[in-house]
Design a protein around this motif. Structure first.
Motif, PDB file in Angstrom:
ATOM      1  N   SER A 442       0.787  -1.229   0.000  1.00  0.00           N
ATOM      2  CA  SER A 442       0.000   0.000   0.000  1.00  0.00           C
ATOM      3  C   SER A 442       0.821   1.283   0.000  1.00  0.00           C
ATOM      4  O   SER A 442       0.268   2.377  -0.031  1.00  0.00           O
ATOM      5  N   ILE A 443       2.145   1.198   0.033  1.00  0.00           N
ATOM      6  CA  ILE A 443       2.960   2.420   0.034  1.00  0.00           C
ATOM      7  C   ILE A 443       4.352   2.102  -0.505  1.00  0.00           C
ATOM      8  O   ILE A 443       4.824   0.959  -0.395  1.00  0.00           O
ATOM      9  N   LYS A 444       4.988   3.091  -1.142  1.00  0.00           N
ATOM     10  CA  LYS A 444       6.353   2.891  -1.641  1.00  0.00           C
ATOM     11  C   LYS A 444       7.325   3.168  -0.506  1.00  0.00           C
ATOM     12  O   LYS A 444       7.545   4.314  -0.119  1.00  0.00           O
ATOM     13  N   GLU A 445       7.958   2.130  -0.021  1.00  0.00           N
ATOM     14  CA  GLU A 445       8.815   2.266   1.162  1.00  0.00           C
ATOM     15  C   GLU A 445       9.981   3.226   0.919  1.00  0.00           C
ATOM     16  O   GLU A 445      10.317   4.047   1.768  1.00  0.00           O
ATOM     17  N   ASP A 446      10.600   3.105  -0.250  1.00  0.00           N
ATOM     18  CA  ASP A 446      11.797   3.920  -0.514  1.00  0.00           C
ATOM     19  C   ASP A 446      11.487   5.409  -0.505  1.00  0.00           C
ATOM     20  O   ASP A 446      12.297   6.220  -0.048  1.00  0.00           O
ATOM     21  N   ASP A 447      10.311   5.789  -1.008  1.00  0.00           N
ATOM     22  CA  ASP A 447       9.937   7.202  -1.002  1.00  0.00           C
ATOM     23  C   ASP A 447       9.850   7.732   0.421  1.00  0.00           C
ATOM     24  O   ASP A 447      10.307   8.833   0.724  1.00  0.00           O
ATOM     25  N   VAL A 448       9.261   6.933   1.304  1.00  0.00           N
ATOM     26  CA  VAL A 448       9.112   7.360   2.703  1.00  0.00           C
ATOM     27  C   VAL A 448      10.484   7.484   3.360  1.00  0.00           C
ATOM     28  O   VAL A 448      10.759   8.459   4.065  1.00  0.00           O
ATOM     29  N   ILE A 449      11.356   6.507   3.096  1.00  0.00           N
ATOM     30  CA  ILE A 449      12.721   6.560   3.653  1.00  0.00           C
ATOM     31  C   ILE A 449      13.428   7.836   3.175  1.00  0.00           C
ATOM     32  O   ILE A 449      14.041   8.561   3.963  1.00  0.00           O
ATOM     33  N   ASP A 450      13.296   8.146   1.897  1.00  0.00           N
ATOM     34  CA  ASP A 450      13.910   9.378   1.365  1.00  0.00           C
ATOM     35  C   ASP A 450      13.341  10.619   2.059  1.00  0.00           C
ATOM     36  O   ASP A 450      14.083  11.536   2.411  1.00  0.00           O
ATOM     37  N   ASN A 451      12.027  10.642   2.245  1.00  0.00           N
ATOM     38  CA  ASN A 451      11.396  11.803   2.882  1.00  0.00           C
ATOM     39  C   ASN A 451      11.890  11.996   4.316  1.00  0.00           C
ATOM     40  O   ASN A 451      12.129  13.122   4.751  1.00  0.00           O
ATOM     41  N   VAL A 452      12.031  10.894   5.047  1.00  0.00           N
ATOM     42  CA  VAL A 452      12.518  11.008   6.429  1.00  0.00           C
ATOM     43  C   VAL A 452      13.981  11.459   6.431  1.00  0.00           C
ATOM     44  O   VAL A 452      14.383  12.301   7.242  1.00  0.00           O
ATOM     45  N   ASN A 453      14.774  10.943   5.510  1.00  0.00           N
ATOM     46  CA  ASN A 453      16.178  11.363   5.445  1.00  0.00           C
ATOM     47  C   ASN A 453      16.309  12.857   5.155  1.00  0.00           C
ATOM     48  O   ASN A 453      17.221  13.512   5.666  1.00  0.00           O
ATOM     49  N   GLU A 454      15.376  13.394   4.351  1.00  0.00           N
ATOM     50  CA  GLU A 454      15.382  14.850   4.086  1.00  0.00           C
ATOM     51  C   GLU A 454      15.153  15.644   5.374  1.00  0.00           C
ATOM     52  O   GLU A 454      15.829  16.639   5.629  1.00  0.00           O
ATOM     53  N   ILE A 455      14.181  15.201   6.168  1.00  0.00           N
ATOM     54  CA  ILE A 455      13.917  15.876   7.454  1.00  0.00           C
ATOM     55  C   ILE A 455      15.159  15.770   8.344  1.00  0.00           C
ATOM     56  O   ILE A 455      15.595  16.751   8.956  1.00  0.00           O
TER      57      ILE A 455
END
Lengths: 465, 465
Positions: A442-455
């Motif tokens: 239900s979600i693209k894991e890598d995109d979320v990991i990238d978003n958290v790394n940006e924060i």
């Protein structure tokens, strides 16, 4: 007259056929077959070549595979050979959006951690966007380690709700009230309005349960503690609070009121079966009696209590007194992960050491605490926490055809002492397959990991880490 | 004369060319690039876009990726982007073949466990064949969780050696002596002959180190303890013994000799820098002083000590006294896994709780204990335990592009508090790639799992489990 009999018999044939058919070839949505089905029901049934039958969001039957396959058919059949099938784990206390602060400040004292690290970065970086992203990361981590329901205590819980519904995980959400400004509300009154909005918005939702929390006896006034409980009761909401986490808290409340934290809260009339008390490390014998009698739900967080040196909650005594005990990870800023299998393992080792007795909290008890125990704490034991007919289909399937889980003499030992959370292969929540062969659908894991790394990069830049 | 100069210059051209070439484009066998290289060297160097260069069985260079790629080329280049590259973990105390008894008897008292479960099944089921199969399973489990060297204390160590060489894992093997019949020898004298045979057979082996062990001060006579040490010294072998594991042992030795277990062994003259003392839970201040002064290697086993309620080894005090401390899992019959990442995590939590101080044994210290500390205990710190030029290429590569390891503020925190052992992606031992993308290249894992399950089925049949 005979004619009428014949006509009646003739007319009843289709009904009889349908009846026979329903007993031999019922339609289900999903059948999980050939697994070691650990039900965690009241008598601890295990089906060694077992099957679970799911229709819509519920378990409609379970038992031996041969028997179930005779009775039911389904389009989706999952073969769980060499796998354990068990209820999804229930995390009864956490702060999931804090994943964005994972590992920011370890190996330091609690007051240093809070005042010099956590409070400053929270003030700066906690907003609806970061809560959503941090929560998504946490949900991915929880699914991979077999958690299907979590009790979150934080801010902007509407963002958590939206993320949970998108991903398909069951969420029990406590917007947090405190006697000073939070990232989400200038005053507790604003916070209460927000909670009312949430409660209305998610009334009868199939995944979201709205509740509220007050932070602790030492950060909230008596007035707020009582007012919030009245609001919770009037709106039929559960109420969560950190209680007796540290010796400092115990001593502070004692010196202020000449009452223990538990006695103090009891004197305010806020302890009942819709209250969840997180931690409960520093308890007297009388506190244990009060918590058991009031049927307060207790969320035990062994790894966090060890890591920040809070102490050991008297869990064997609480269980003996008949108290309701569940298991939680607390937030990753102080854990530093959301892996409930690891938490179960640590819980067992901790109490065996603390009592210098290897018999206390055996593996089956630990599994019960991490599933039906936690469900009970959240008031959801009639819906989740075990595999039983009529309950929600919240199920995890774990690959045990691996070196670290071979051989199996006792399946509870395997679950508590040998498994890694990462051995979880499939996750079903509310009858939906959310993770299949370790892939979250239900979600693209890598995109979320990238978003958290940006924060995290922004935090590093600002705080020179 | 001039002619001779010209001839000499002409002849030296190829040599000069080769020299220039060697500085710009040296040939290596393997280059690991773009990783977060955690060296665990004496000053704790970390290269955040780092590379490690391997030729034959050794690390020949390491540093920033750009620099290394300018200097070296290799046929095999492993991209470690979003991965941690670190020395393989060193398990300083275990009994690996006991994987066949994993989960056989949990949540019971030590004496019950030993006499009613472990000793009877060992007498019946431990033979060269089961030791080989159980060891193979253990090696698979260790590789998947990042262990590249282990110190085994058991029987039929020749079988373990053969399995280790086939799989390609580094092994430190202590055949066990005791004052009664073992599965491998009727008398200690027979055992000593066997060890002599092993020491000759594996002299100068590139993976196997032969050592010996005596079981404990309470199961071995003073004569055997001394005789075995003399044999070890004469043959230049390390010597291992369980010491002060339980209060019962402490009290027993105390009442017998009016000495603590450590004082007793010291009075026998067997404590020195080639002795490994496993557990060391029940120590006095004087014991700590003795162990540090004698430079005895201490193998700490926190999970086992918790699970069977032995107690807490005074590790912060031992480290402060300058003692040599390594980490071990003990056997899976009492752990129940060989996951050294989990063991590091538990070690940290345990001592923070025990001292009620979150500052003790910070993450970097824990990583040092699990790598170079353990290597030191085994007398192998000049060869393994850190990534340094000239050391053996025993390296693990861990995938941290995952929810549970995002974000990374401090790489030691990630390793100790957030990682699962199962996040290990690749393993290199002695310059050979043994595991690549979680697949062990040197053995069929499923066959070994099947073989262990067959043995377990026989145990179940015989013992009605």
């Amino acid at each position: 007259m005979k004619k009428i009999y014949y006509i009646l018999i003739f007319l009843s044939i289709p009904i009889l056929l349908q009846f026979c058919n329903s007993n031999t070839n019922n339609n289900a949505d999903i059948i999980i077959k050939n697994g070691t089905v650990v039900t965690v029901d009241s008598v601890g049934n295990i089906f060694y070549s077992g099957a679970v039958v799911i229709k819509d969001d519920k378990i409609i039957d379970l038992g031996n595979t041969d028997e179930m396959l005779k009775k039911y058919s389904a389009e989706t059949v999952i073969d769980a050979k060499n796998k354990i099938v068990m209820p999804g784990l229930v995390n009864s206390h956490t702060h999931i959006a804090m994943t964005i602060f994972r590992g920011l400040a370890d190996d330091i004292k609690l007051q240093d951690w809070l005042h010099n690290y956590i409070f400053p970065v929270e003030a700066e970086f906690v907003n609806p966007e970061t809560v959503k992203i941090g929560s998504q990361l946490a949900m991915i981590e929880m699914l991979h380690s077999g958690t299907t329901t979590f009790n979150d205590m934080y801010f902007f819980e509407d963002e958590v709700a939206k993320a949970a519904k998108e991903i398909g995980i069951r969420a029990f959400l406590c917007e947090s009230l405190i006697n000073f400004k939070t990232p989400n509300s200038k005053t507790p009154e604003e916070g209460i309005k927000y909670i009312k909005m949430l409660a209305d918005k998610y009334k009868n939702d199939n995944l979201i349960t709205v509740a509220l929390s007050v932070h602790s006896p030492y950060t909230c006034s008596s007035e707020l503690i009582v007012k919030a409980k009245k609001f919770a009761d009037n709106n039929n909401l559960f109420y969560q609070i950190h209680v007796a986490e540290t010796k400092w808290e115990f001593d502070t409340i004692m010196s202020q009121y000449n009452l223990t934290p538990v006695e103090y809260l009891d004197s305010l009339g806020v302890l009942d079966d819709k209250t969840i008390a997180a931690h409960c490390v520093w308890l007297t014998e009388n506190d244990i009696k009060i918590l058991a009698e009031r049927k307060v739900g207790i969320a035990h967080n062994p790894e966090c209590n060890m890591k920040i040196s809070s102490g050991v909650a008297p869990i064997p005594e609480l269980l003996l007194a008949g108290a309701e005990v569940g298991l939680g990870t607390d937030g990753v800023a102080s854990n530093n992960n959301l892996n409930m299998f690891e938490e179960m393992h640590t819980m067992s080792l901790l109490h065996k050491l603390n009592k210098m007795n290897p018999i206390v909290v055996p593996a089956e008890t630990i599994v019960r605490v991490g599933t039906i125990g936690s469900a009970n704490v959240l008031g959801m034991a009639n819906q989740i926490g075990s595999l039983e007919i009529g309950k929600k289909a919240d199920i995890i399937i774990i690959d045990v055809n691996k070196a670290n889980t071979t051989p199996i003499f006792n399946v509870y030992s395997t679950i508590v002492y040998s498994l890694s959370g990462t051995d979880v292969n499939d996750v079903i929540i509310n009858g939906e397959i959310i993770m299949r062969n370790k892939n979250i659908l239900s979600i693209k894991e890598d995109d979320v990991i990238d978003n958290v790394n940006e924060i995290a990069d922004k935090i590093k830049l600002k705080h020179n880490r």
